[in-house]
Scaffold this active site. Sequence first.
Site, short mmCIF file in Angstrom:
data_model
loop_
_atom_site.label_atom_id
_atom_site.label_comp_id
_atom_site.label_asym_id
_atom_site.label_seq_id
_atom_site.Cartn_x
_atom_site.Cartn_y
_atom_site.Cartn_z
N LEU A 275 1.01 -1.13 0.20
CA LEU A 275 -0.05 0.11 0.00
C LEU A 275 0.84 1.25 0.04
O LEU A 275 0.48 2.27 -0.68
CB LEU A 275 -1.07 0.02 1.37
CG LEU A 275 -2.24 -0.85 0.88
CD1 LEU A 275 -2.68 -1.33 2.37
CD2 LEU A 275 -3.27 -0.31 0.16
N ASP B 201 11.57 2.65 3.92
CA ASP B 201 11.34 1.28 3.96
C ASP B 201 12.58 0.73 5.07
O ASP B 201 13.58 1.33 5.07
CB ASP B 201 11.34 0.39 2.92
CG ASP B 201 10.12 -0.67 3.16
OD1 ASP B 201 9.00 -0.75 2.79
OD2 ASP B 201 10.63 -1.84 3.59
N ASN C 234 2.58 4.85 7.26
CA ASN C 234 2.21 3.32 6.85
C ASN C 234 2.84 2.32 7.13
O ASN C 234 2.32 1.08 7.02
CB ASN C 234 2.04 3.75 5.07
CG ASN C 234 1.63 2.30 4.37
OD1 ASN C 234 0.82 1.74 4.32
ND2 ASN C 234 3.08 1.64 4.16
N TYR D 89 -1.68 -5.86 17.34
CA TYR D 89 -2.22 -4.91 15.91
C TYR D 89 -3.35 -4.21 16.12
O TYR D 89 -3.56 -2.96 15.92
CB TYR D 89 -2.28 -6.02 14.86
CG TYR D 89 -2.34 -5.56 13.45
CD1 TYR D 89 -1.62 -4.63 12.84
CD2 TYR D 89 -3.71 -5.60 12.66
CE1 TYR D 89 -1.84 -4.21 11.63
CE2 TYR D 89 -3.99 -4.78 11.50
CZ TYR D 89 -2.93 -4.28 10.89
OH TYR D 89 -2.96 -3.60 9.56
N LYS E 9 -3.56 -0.15 16.24
CA LYS E 9 -4.66 0.47 15.21
C LYS E 9 -5.62 1.30 15.89
O LYS E 9 -6.05 2.31 15.28
CB LYS E 9 -5.00 -0.61 14.41
CG LYS E 9 -4.08 -1.08 13.21
CD LYS E 9 -3.22 -0.06 12.48
CE LYS E 9 -2.60 -0.59 11.48
NZ LYS E 9 -1.67 0.55 10.68
N THR F 117 -2.04 -7.43 -0.54
CA THR F 117 -0.80 -7.05 -0.29
C THR F 117 -0.15 -8.45 0.42
O THR F 117 -0.84 -9.43 0.78
CB THR F 117 -0.47 -6.07 0.74
OG1 THR F 117 -0.81 -6.20 1.97
CG2 THR F 117 -1.12 -4.87 0.15
N1 LIG Z 1 -3.14 -4.92 3.48
C1 LIG Z 1 -4.37 -4.63 3.94
O1 LIG Z 1 -5.44 -5.07 3.67
C2 LIG Z 1 -4.39 -3.62 5.28
C3 LIG Z 1 -5.45 -3.43 6.00
C4 LIG Z 1 -5.61 -2.67 6.91
C5 LIG Z 1 -4.33 -1.85 7.33
N2 LIG Z 1 -3.00 -2.30 6.58
C6 LIG Z 1 -2.07 -1.22 6.98
O2 LIG Z 1 -1.58 -0.66 5.92
C7 LIG Z 1 -0.05 -0.46 6.14
C8 LIG Z 1 0.80 -1.36 4.87
O3 LIG Z 1 0.55 -2.56 4.91
P1 LIG Z 1 0.73 -3.52 3.48
O4 LIG Z 1 -0.51 -4.57 3.41
O5 LIG Z 1 0.89 -2.51 2.29
O6 LIG Z 1 2.01 -4.26 4.16
P2 LIG Z 1 3.12 -4.82 3.59
O7 LIG Z 1 3.73 -5.90 4.27
O8 LIG Z 1 3.06 -5.15 2.14
O9 LIG Z 1 4.29 -3.56 3.54
C9 LIG Z 1 4.65 -2.95 4.70
C10 LIG Z 1 5.91 -2.16 4.19
O10 LIG Z 1 6.44 -1.63 5.46
C11 LIG Z 1 7.70 -1.97 5.70
N3 LIG Z 1 8.16 -1.86 7.04
C12 LIG Z 1 7.86 -2.90 8.12
N4 LIG Z 1 8.47 -2.39 9.11
C13 LIG Z 1 8.93 -1.18 8.94
C14 LIG Z 1 9.75 0.01 9.60
N5 LIG Z 1 9.95 -0.32 11.01
N6 LIG Z 1 10.21 1.15 9.14
C15 LIG Z 1 9.86 1.18 7.81
N7 LIG Z 1 9.24 0.32 7.02
C16 LIG Z 1 8.83 -0.89 7.57
C17 LIG Z 1 8.16 -3.48 5.09
O11 LIG Z 1 9.31 -3.59 4.74
C18 LIG Z 1 7.08 -3.11 3.98
O12 LIG Z 1 7.52 -2.82 2.48
C19 LIG Z 1 -0.01 -1.26 7.39
O13 LIG Z 1 0.08 -0.06 8.39
C20 LIG Z 1 -1.04 -2.23 7.75
O14 LIG Z 1 -1.30 -2.54 8.90
C21 LIG Z 1 -3.16 -2.84 5.39
#
Ligand SMILES: NC(=O)c1ccc[n+]([C@@H]2O[C@H](COP(=O)([O-])OP(=O)(O)OC[C@H]3O[C@@H](n4cnc5c(N)ncnc54)[C@H](O)[C@@H]3O)[C@@H](O)[C@H]2O)c1
Length: 311
Positions: A26, A45, A98, A164, A168, A198
Amino acid sequence: MRRDPLVPSIDLTGKAAVVTGSGRGLGLAYAHALAAHGASVVVNDVDEAVAEQAVKSITEAGGTAVAEVVPVGTSEAADRLVSRAVEEFGRLDVLVTNAGILRDKVLWKMTDDDFDAVITTHLKGTFTCARAAAVRMREQGEGGTLILVGSPAGQRGNFGQTNYAAAKAGIAAMARTWSMELGRANITVNAIVPVAATAMTETIPAFAPYIEAMRNGEPLPDFLRKGEGFGTPEDCAALVPFLASEAARGVSGQCIGIGGDKVALWSHPQEIRAAYADGGWTPAALADAWPTSVGAELQTVGIPAPKFPEA
Ligand SMILES: NC(=O)c1ccc[n+]([C@@H]2O[C@H](COP(=O)([O-])OP(=O)(O)OC[C@H]3O[C@@H](n4cnc5c(N)ncnc54)[C@H](O)[C@@H]3O)[C@@H](O)[C@H]2O)c1
């Protein structure tokens, strides 16, 4: 800058943004969307390879981006991200917090490390980055946009996600609080609640076959895109340039769901029923009144199970 003919007013030219965890998923979609609408972006990242690749793909698409590889969760990391935006682009206008990880376990199996890792990345990462950004934006005196990232798990609770869901829910609470504190500085603060395919969600068994089909070029069915509000990261990304734009200056303190074909406004918790006892309640009086007063219809918890079409 790529101009979207449907929304010519969303122009972020001259603005600078930081998107944490934007090497993939995302965050990468948010960074691309901001750059496509004219903003210069600091990609962040922990994974250097994906961060560099993200910068390359944004630059190749005609945008401006640099990478800052650091794990968010500390004040030092937050300061580095804000400083990088100021050094490279002279300012900071937009922050998207994010970055995130999962360490799912039921309560009785969750370790201190599981808890701390998730709280540090999500909750402390959001707090430290937002604080550093707020300091800079208040100094600039031209307003700004903080976009925090919540989750259905934080809004409703979710089995196996103590850490989590707590992080959140705390992020949604911080968005409400900061929208009040930063309103006078014309800094908007909202929590977005995305749902998308994702690395984080593709292991959810119910969604796995649909995600695999999508990766093989098949469209996601309507019951997912509309019913569940589930789609690609790019589906969620439109919300970010919108919130960063002049069109959304009046939008603050909100939790906004986005995914697939759906955008939604979440309610905030509020009292929904009350009863009164002159001089205060006793335990026995509560037991007596409960079933017919405040306890008559209890609230549900958890994320509703996906409604799959009849086979
Ligand atoms: N995918 C979903 O449906 C969904 C739903 C609700 C919330 N979210 C939230 O959206 C955000 C992104 O999720 P996603 O699904 O893209 O996850 P993802 O795992 O695909 O991507 C997350 C990215 O964050 C990076 N990361 C992890 N820890 C880090 C840190 N300490 N510092 C910097 N970068 C770091 C990872 O290397 C990765 O590239 C998150 O906060 C997640 O909780 C996602």
